[in-house]
Structure formats: structure tokens, C-alpha cells
Design a protein around this motif. Structure first.
Motif, PDB file in Angstrom:
ATOM      1  N   GLU A   7       0.878  -1.177   0.000  1.00  0.00           N
ATOM      2  CA  GLU A   7       0.000   0.000   0.000  1.00  0.00           C
ATOM      3  C   GLU A   7       0.913   1.223   0.000  1.00  0.00           C
ATOM      4  O   GLU A   7       1.706   1.405   0.916  1.00  0.00           O
ATOM      5  N   LEU A   8       0.798   2.030  -1.038  1.00  0.00           N
ATOM      6  CA  LEU A   8       1.726   3.145  -1.248  1.00  0.00           C
ATOM      7  C   LEU A   8       1.044   4.467  -0.910  1.00  0.00           C
ATOM      8  O   LEU A   8      -0.071   4.728  -1.369  1.00  0.00           O
ATOM      9  N   SER A   9       1.735   5.298  -0.112  1.00  0.00           N
ATOM     10  CA  SER A   9       1.117   6.538   0.364  1.00  0.00           C
ATOM     11  C   SER A   9       2.118   7.688   0.289  1.00  0.00           C
ATOM     12  O   SER A   9       3.324   7.484   0.274  1.00  0.00           O
ATOM     13  N   ARG A  46      -8.088  -0.221  -6.213  1.00  0.00           N
ATOM     14  CA  ARG A  46      -6.657   0.163  -6.098  1.00  0.00           C
ATOM     15  C   ARG A  46      -6.500   1.529  -5.425  1.00  0.00           C
ATOM     16  O   ARG A  46      -5.383   1.960  -5.164  1.00  0.00           O
ATOM     17  N   ILE A  47      -7.633   2.181  -5.133  1.00  0.00           N
ATOM     18  CA  ILE A  47      -7.580   3.483  -4.462  1.00  0.00           C
ATOM     19  C   ILE A  47      -8.184   3.358  -3.069  1.00  0.00           C
ATOM     20  O   ILE A  47      -9.341   2.946  -2.904  1.00  0.00           O
ATOM     21  N   ALA A  48      -7.377   3.712  -2.064  1.00  0.00           N
ATOM     22  CA  ALA A  48      -7.898   3.901  -0.703  1.00  0.00           C
ATOM     23  C   ALA A  48      -7.751   5.379  -0.375  1.00  0.00           C
ATOM     24  O   ALA A  48      -6.938   6.075  -0.985  1.00  0.00           O
ATOM     25  N   VAL A  49      -8.548   5.851   0.562  1.00  0.00           N
ATOM     26  CA  VAL A  49      -8.402   7.249   0.990  1.00  0.00           C
ATOM     27  C   VAL A  49      -7.997   7.272   2.457  1.00  0.00           C
ATOM     28  O   VAL A  49      -8.602   6.594   3.301  1.00  0.00           O
ATOM     29  N   GLY A  50      -6.951   8.031   2.730  1.00  0.00           N
ATOM     30  CA  GLY A  50      -6.483   8.204   4.104  1.00  0.00           C
ATOM     31  C   GLY A  50      -7.261   9.317   4.779  1.00  0.00           C
ATOM     32  O   GLY A  50      -7.306  10.440   4.272  1.00  0.00           O
ATOM     33  N   LEU A  51      -7.913   8.991   5.876  1.00  0.00           N
ATOM     34  CA  LEU A  51      -8.635   9.988   6.661  1.00  0.00           C
ATOM     35  C   LEU A  51      -7.798  10.244   7.909  1.00  0.00           C
ATOM     36  O   LEU A  51      -7.777   9.439   8.838  1.00  0.00           O
ATOM     37  N   LEU A  75      -4.672   7.811  -0.962  1.00  0.00           N
ATOM     38  CA  LEU A  75      -4.721   9.247  -1.250  1.00  0.00           C
ATOM     39  C   LEU A  75      -5.076   9.994   0.026  1.00  0.00           C
ATOM     40  O   LEU A  75      -5.967   9.570   0.754  1.00  0.00           O
ATOM     41  N   GLY A  76      -4.408  11.110   0.279  1.00  0.00           N
ATOM     42  CA  GLY A  76      -4.707  11.873   1.493  1.00  0.00           C
ATOM     43  C   GLY A  76      -5.178  13.264   1.152  1.00  0.00           C
ATOM     44  O   GLY A  76      -6.371  13.513   0.946  1.00  0.00           O
ATOM     45  N   THR A  77      -4.236  14.167   1.008  1.00  0.00           N
ATOM     46  CA  THR A  77      -4.532  15.569   0.735  1.00  0.00           C
ATOM     47  C   THR A  77      -5.472  15.746  -0.456  1.00  0.00           C
ATOM     48  O   THR A  77      -6.376  16.579  -0.422  1.00  0.00           O
ATOM     49  N   ALA A  78      -5.246  14.961  -1.499  1.00  0.00           N
ATOM     50  CA  ALA A  78      -6.044  15.129  -2.716  1.00  0.00           C
ATOM     51  C   ALA A  78      -7.535  14.951  -2.438  1.00  0.00           C
ATOM     52  O   ALA A  78      -8.376  15.632  -3.038  1.00  0.00           O
ATOM     53  N   ALA A  79      -7.860  14.037  -1.516  1.00  0.00           N
ATOM     54  CA  ALA A  79      -9.274  13.783  -1.228  1.00  0.00           C
ATOM     55  C   ALA A  79      -9.938  15.015  -0.629  1.00  0.00           C
ATOM     56  O   ALA A  79     -11.156  15.184  -0.695  1.00  0.00           O
ATOM     57  N   LEU A  80      -9.113  15.898  -0.032  1.00  0.00           N
ATOM     58  CA  LEU A  80      -9.642  17.099   0.600  1.00  0.00           C
ATOM     59  C   LEU A  80      -9.588  18.294  -0.339  1.00  0.00           C
ATOM     60  O   LEU A  80     -10.463  19.148  -0.327  1.00  0.00           O
ATOM     61  N   GLU A  81      -8.539  18.373  -1.153  1.00  0.00           N
ATOM     62  CA  GLU A  81      -8.306  19.590  -1.934  1.00  0.00           C
ATOM     63  C   GLU A  81      -8.764  19.493  -3.381  1.00  0.00           C
ATOM     64  O   GLU A  81      -9.059  20.510  -3.998  1.00  0.00           O
TER      65      GLU A  81
END
Ligand SMILES: O=C(O)c1ccccc1NCC(=O)[C@H](O)[C@H](O)COP(=O)(O)O
Length: 241
Positions: free
Chosen positions: A79-81, A124-129, A103-109
Motif C-alpha cells: 500500500e503506497l502513500s 486500487r484506491i484507498a483514501v487516508g482519513l 490518497l490523502g490531501t487530494a481527497a480534501l483539496e
């Protein structure tokens, strides 16, 4: 009931495997070569590696070539972050052969872009909260990014497959996971949740494992492994029942 997946973490800063406290830039302790660390977790029986490019997350450069080399060297799932925020960085991350990206910041911005790539790449996409209280943080955890539950509802509606949930106040502190946060997130989504931040003991892992029926799929473990609070073999054994 499936067992809790364990994802040992390799966070890379300036070419070194490091751990931060509260994810703060400048708080790092170095643990040497990232590839050696990743191979050690693989040899110990890991089925997953959580690999973070911290420089890309913080905007202080990147370790993309090194992270890609680590990913390609693994026989296990990766899992790549860190800093995956546009088509180019996503394409490069997916091309490493990682199992999924976080994905982190992108999910917010850039929510429209995230909705698009969720539709294109599915699982293949997870979102980091990454949260403090119920407020999300972006950009290497330095900016407010809105309300956790509003964002979760939006991402659920867009078909997000999985969430990596980090309590920033716990991350890298060995203070135990935020079980309440994990329960609260699981209560409002039917998507699998990967717990991240604060694991300090085998009992912490057993406590997270009790949340598998509620939707917790995995747990990321960083500092505790590097500080030798327990071995990965012991951790895998602890969650195997
Ligand atoms: O994952 C990211 O993109 C990220 C960005 C900026 C700072 C930290 C980031 N991740 C940190 C981790 O994923 C940790 O490895 C993980 O939470 C383990 O925490 P711990 O077990 O408390 O060391």
C-alpha cells in the motif's frame, strides 16, 4: 470471520526509514535503509507493506525512485502513500506494481479528481482519513481539511473502496489506537477500514482485532515494531485467532 491484516510501515524521509511523532516534520527518528526494513518485514511473514513517501507528503522533495524500487522488490502486497495528488503521481505510483495507493490531501483539496480516479481504479484506491478530533488534516497533516463525517459520506457516495483512518494525536506515540474513532467510522460506512497510528502492544492489536466484525480490516504498525515493543512474528500470531 477474517483475521485482522497487519501492515508494517516503512515511512521514507530523505532516503531513510523513519518514524515521526504526530506526523510532524522534524520529529523523525531514523531506522536505516528502507529496503532492508521492508525485506525484514517480508521475511518475518508480513502479507502487506505500508510504504510512505514522507517527503512527497510534506512537499520537501520525494523518494519516488527509492519507493518504486522497494515496491518492485517485494513479493507481498504494498500500500503506497504520500504525495499522490494528480494524474502523473498516481500513474507513477500505480506503475510500481503496488496493490493499492492511499490518497490523502487530494481527497480534501481536489475532490473531483479523486472521484474520477475512484471511478477509474476502484479497489486500487484507498483514501487516508487523517484526523484530529473530527477534523481532517491534509498536506502532510499541516492544514485543516473539513469535517470527517461529511467527507466520509461524500467518498462513500463516490464509491471509495476503503479508508485508512489515522488519529494524528496518536500517531508515532505508542499511546494505543483510538478505538472510539475506529468504531465511529465503522458505524457510518460499510467500507473496510484500516486502522493507523498509536499501536504500542500486542493487546492493542488484539483490541483492534475485536473490531473486525464492525468493519476494521487491517492495522498499520510502525513505531512499535521499530522500538521492538514486540516482533512482527508475535504480532501476526496475536491476531491469527
Ligand atoms: O501516510 C501518509 O501519507 C503520511 C503523510 C504524512 C505524515 C505521515 C503519514 N503516514 C504515517 C503512517 O502511515 C504511519 O506509518 C502509521 O500511521 C504508523 O503509525 P505508528 O504505528 O503510530 O508508528
Amino acid at each position: 470471520m477474517p483475521k485482522l491484516e497487519l501492515l508494517p510501515a516503512v515511512d521514507v524521509r530523505d532516503g531513510q526509514a523513519v518514524r515521526l511523532v504526530h506526523g510532524e516534520s522534524g520529529s523523525e527518528t531514523s531506522y536505516g535503509d528502507p529496503l532492508s526494513a521492508a525485506l525484514a518485514w517480508q521475511r518475518a511473514g508480513a502479507e502487506w507493506l505500508h510504504l510512505v513517501d514522507l517527503d512527497a507528503a510534506f512537499g520537501t522533495g520525494d523518494n519516488r525512485a527509492q519507493v518504486a524500487e522497494v515496491t518492485r522488490s517485494m513479493d507481498i502486497k504494498v500500500e503506497l502513500s504520500g504525495g499522490i495528488r494528480d494524474d502523473a503521481s498516481l500513474a507513477a505510483a500505480l506503475a510500481t506494481g503496488c496493490t493499492r495507493v492511499n490518497l490523502g490531501t487530494a481527497a480534501l483539496e481536489t475532490p473531483e479528481w479523486v472521484a474520477k480516479v475512484i471511478a477509474e481504479h476502484g479497489d486500487r484506491i484507498a483514501v487516508g482519513l487523517d484526523v484530529r478530533g473530527t477534523t481532517l488534516r491534509g498536506r502532510g497533516w499541516t492544514r485543516d481539511g473539513g469535517d470527517l463525517y461529511e467527507t466520509l459520506a461524500r467518498l462513500d457516495a463516490e464509491g471509495c473502496a476503503r479508508y485508512v483512518v489515522t488519529d494524528i494525536a496518536k500517531d508515532g506515540t505508542l499511546q494505543g489506537p483510538n478505538l472510539e474513532l475506529l468504531k465511529n467510522v465503522c458505524a457510518v460506512t460499510d467500507r473496510p477500514v484500516v486502522a493507523s497510528g498509536g499501536v504500542s502492544s500486542l493487546d492493542d492489536l488484539r483490541a483492534i482485532a475485536t473490531l473486525v466484525p464492525e468493519g476494521v480490516e487491517g492495522a498499520i504498525v510502525g513505531k512499535a515494531l521499530y522500538a521492538k515493543a514486540f516482533t512482527l512474528e508475535e504480532a501476526l500470531e496475536a491476531v491469527s485467532v
